[in-house]
Design an enzyme around this catalytic site. Structure first.
Site, PDB file in Angstrom:
ATOM      1  N   ARG A  18       0.809  -1.220   0.000  1.00 27.02           N
ATOM      2  CA  ARG A  18       0.000   0.000   0.000  1.00 27.02           C
ATOM      3  C   ARG A  18       0.843   1.272   0.000  1.00 27.02           C
ATOM      4  NH1 ARG A  18      -3.812  -1.600   4.915  1.00 27.02           N
ATOM      5  NH2 ARG A  18      -2.180  -3.148   5.196  1.00 27.02           N
ATOM      6  N   LYS A  25       8.604  -0.809   2.683  1.00 30.37           N
ATOM      7  CA  LYS A  25       7.858   0.057   3.613  1.00 30.37           C
ATOM      8  C   LYS A  25       8.651   0.409   4.859  1.00 30.37           C
ATOM      9  CE  LYS A  25       4.397  -1.710   6.163  1.00 30.37           C
ATOM     10  NZ  LYS A  25       3.018  -2.138   6.431  1.00 30.37           N
ATOM     11  N   GLY A 146      -7.094  -6.281  13.975  1.00 27.86           N
ATOM     12  CA  GLY A 146      -7.709  -7.434  14.632  1.00 27.86           C
ATOM     13  C   GLY A 146      -8.400  -6.954  15.899  1.00 27.86           C
ATOM     14  N   GLU A 161      -9.413 -11.361  13.172  1.00 23.23           N
ATOM     15  CA  GLU A 161      -8.973 -10.387  12.172  1.00 23.23           C
ATOM     16  C   GLU A 161     -10.179  -9.678  11.569  1.00 23.23           C
ATOM     17  OE1 GLU A 161      -5.593  -9.516  11.445  1.00 23.23           O
ATOM     18  OE2 GLU A 161      -5.766 -10.480  13.384  1.00 23.23           O
ATOM     19  N   ASN A 176      -6.068  -5.312  18.581  1.00 24.21           N
ATOM     20  CA  ASN A 176      -4.764  -5.930  18.808  1.00 24.21           C
ATOM     21  C   ASN A 176      -3.703  -5.045  18.153  1.00 24.21           C
ATOM     22  OD1 ASN A 176      -2.498  -7.612  18.871  1.00 24.21           O
ATOM     23  ND2 ASN A 176      -3.183  -8.763  17.057  1.00 24.21           N
ATOM     24  N   ASN A 234       0.867   1.786   6.989  1.00 18.90           N
ATOM     25  CA  ASN A 234       0.633   0.930   5.830  1.00 18.90           C
ATOM     26  C   ASN A 234       0.632   1.695   4.517  1.00 18.90           C
ATOM     27  OD1 ASN A 234       0.108  -1.661   7.281  1.00 18.90           O
ATOM     28  ND2 ASN A 234      -1.514  -0.425   8.182  1.00 18.90           N
ATOM     29  N   ALA A 386      32.224  42.479   0.627  1.00 16.63           N
ATOM     30  CA  ALA A 386      30.977  42.082  -0.021  1.00 16.63           C
ATOM     31  C   ALA A 386      31.250  41.573  -1.438  1.00 16.63           C
ATOM     32  CB  ALA A 386      30.033  43.273  -0.070  1.00 16.63           C
ATOM     33  N   ASN A 392      37.753  28.414  -6.762  1.00 18.19           N
ATOM     34  CA  ASN A 392      38.468  27.276  -6.177  1.00 18.19           C
ATOM     35  C   ASN A 392      38.580  26.101  -7.134  1.00 18.19           C
ATOM     36  OD1 ASN A 392      35.641  26.948  -5.977  1.00 18.19           O
ATOM     37  ND2 ASN A 392      35.879  25.403  -4.383  1.00 18.19           N
ATOM     38  N   ALA A 429      39.041  47.329  -3.751  1.00 17.70           N
ATOM     39  CA  ALA A 429      37.784  46.891  -4.355  1.00 17.70           C
ATOM     40  C   ALA A 429      38.048  46.327  -5.742  1.00 17.70           C
ATOM     41  CB  ALA A 429      36.819  48.071  -4.440  1.00 17.70           C
TER      42      ALA A 429
END
Ligand code: UD1
Ligand code: CA
Length: 479
Positions: A18, A25, A146, A161, A176, A234, A386, A392, A429
């Site tokens: 599901r 899952k 269940g 069940e 359960n 699920n 800035a 690199n 700069a």
């Protein structure tokens, strides 16, 4: 200390269709851990002598996750006979013949069940000397589970069940949870007697309860206080639901431990995160994996930290960071992107629209605006101007940039690595630093500026710019 009389069997063989996923899952994650990871963590806290995982579907992927998380787990392959009863049957066959204690059975897809709840179940099982004790829950909507059938005296009679239940049984709200403690001996005796005569043609573990009752054994069901704890996952709706529930529990735990969380609904904290008192988390914060945040740091809004360390009193605002270390009192963001192995010293600053990677910025040093800093070491108390870019990468190799302490570099520089800028040096700069700059030197690479006076009126006649130029007396040095 190891509980010599305890074994845990983790049921992990099911398919989980599901989820509609190529991933098994139980390898889907909530709170930064796989579902099976949560279950194994809870099992481990019980210090059992044996942990057995029963596998079948996507066996290899499941096994490699389990053995990475808990190398001592005994792996058992389920055969062609389907059902939880068969899974436990092959699981207990892997326990040593001299094991005479209790077997806890948990499902790999029930991630929110915690160790204290399991410990309470074991304690009740042992105190009452039961043959089997089921963890049940009273749910407003019992669909899919269940049902716990009790006799007139209220004693547990059997489990039915959903697919095999009568209309009257479907009305039962006690379910359960799929979590049990069994005494191993009666379990060994009864499992071979379980058939597959049901709507799913499976060997149900739940049928053991009815069989035990028939032998006169004492069995019981213990309802859990928080029904959400036993919710199984699920499908993806339940996955998101479990993630939200678990996050609520984690956020609440940290709030009670002294962390301010302004908006719990948009704050996501993984299970392995660690926080200290007076940490403040602002809306939209995601703390992932093994992130640690020290006292008094303020994180967010809209910040994602994965495997990061944040020092005391630091401020991290609108930032995405992975594998970064942020020093005490440091300031990051807004709009910063810290990539792996960024190390920021105490009181250092990474400002707005700055990307860093594999770089160390020393104590008190600043990269305040619009920069890319990669493969770089900056000393202490330096300021990177800035709009600075470290070049690199030459297309083949990555090279290092080293900036000393008390350095002041100008705006819009390029540091063409490999290159070193010595302590106390300055750059002008727009400098393109291709050669090392000695300590205390000023480096400039800018060509002299040439002003061609009257150019706009001569070449752009009739434009607004030319009119503005004609009307101007702007105080510039006309040279
Ligand atoms: C099971 C219980 C049900 C309970 C519910 C709680 C049975 C027959 N039913 O139903 O009473 O309310 O859990 O969530 O036990 N598994 C195996 N091998 C198998 C089949 C399943 O290892 O052959 C594993 C699954 O991977 C899963 C767990 O057992 O971890 C539960 O199986 P699942 O098919 O989800 O059982 P439910 O139908 O949910
Ligand atoms: Ca299930």
């Amino acid at each position: 200390m190891t509980d010599q009389n305890l074994a845990v069997i983790v049921l992990a063989a099911g398919q989980g269709t599901r989820m509609k996923s190529s991933r098994p899952k139980i390898l889907h994650s909530i709170a930064g851990r796989s579902l099976i990871g949560h279950v194994l963590a809870a099992a481990g806290e019980l210090s059992p002598r044996h942990v057995v995982a029963v596998v079948r579907h996507e066996r290899d992927a499941v096994v490699s996750t389990i053995t990475e998380l808990m190398p001592s787990t005994v792996i058992v392959d389920q055969d062609d006979i389907p059902g939880t009863g068969r899974a436990v049957e092959v699981g207990i066959a892997a326990l040593p013949a001299d094991f005479v204690g209790d077997v806890v059975v948990v499902s790999g897809d029930v991630p929110m069940l915690d160790a204290p709840t399991l410990a309470a179940l074991i304690q009740q099982h042992r105190a009452a000397a039961n043959s089997a004790t089921i963890l049940s829950a009273i749910l407003a909507d019992a669909t899919g589970y269940g049902r716990v059938v009790r006799n007139e005296g209220g004693h547990l009679a059997r489990i039915v069940e959903q697919k095999d239940a009568t209309i009257a049984e479907l009305a039962i709200s006690e379910i359960n949870s799929g979590t049990y403690v069994f005494s191993v001996r009666p379990l060994r005796e009864q499992l071979p007697l379980v058939g597959t005569n049901n709507t799913q043609n499976e060997k149900y573990l739940t049928d053991v309860i009815g069989l035990l009752v028939a032998t006169g054994a004492t069995v019981d069901a213990m309802p859990v206080a928080d029904g959400w704890m036993v919710a199984g996952v699920n499908d993806r709706v339940q996955l998101a639901d479990a993630a939200r529930r678990m996050n609520e529990a984690i956020v609440r735990r940290w709030q009670l431990a002294g962390v301010s969380v302004l908006d719990p609904a948009t704050t996501w904290i993984d299970a392995d995160v660690s926080l200290e008192e007076d940490v403040e988390l602002l809306p939209g914060t995601q703390l992932q994996r093994a992130t640690t945040i020290r006292r008094g740091a303020i994180i967010g809004p809209d910040t994602t930290l994965l495997d990061c360390e944040v020092g005391e009193g630091a401020r991290v605002n609108r930032t995405d960071a992975t594998l970064a270390v942020i020093g005490a009192g440091a300031s990051v963001g807004p709009f910063a992107y810290l990539r792996p192995n960024t190390i920021l010293g105490a009181d250092a600053k990474i400002g707005t629209f700055v990307e860093t990677k594999n770089s160390t910025i020393g104590a008190g040093s600043k990269v305040p605006h619009l920069s890319y800093i990669g493969d770089t070491t900056v000393g202490e108390q330096s300021n990177v101007g800035a709009g600075t870019i470290t070049a690199n990468y030459d297309g083949v190799n990555k090279s290092k940039t080293t900036v000393g302490s008390h350095v002041r570099t100008g705006s819009h520089n390029v540091f063409v690595a490999p290159v070193r800028i010595g302590d106390g040096a300055y750059t002008g700069a727009g400098t393109v630093v291709r050669k090392d700059v000695p300590a205390g030197a000023l480096a400039i690479t800018v060509a002299p500026q040439r002003n061609m006076t009257g150019w706009v009126e001569a070449n752009r006649a009739g434009t607004a710019a030319a009119e503005a130029a004609a009307a101007a007396s702007d105080g510039t040095d006309a040279e």
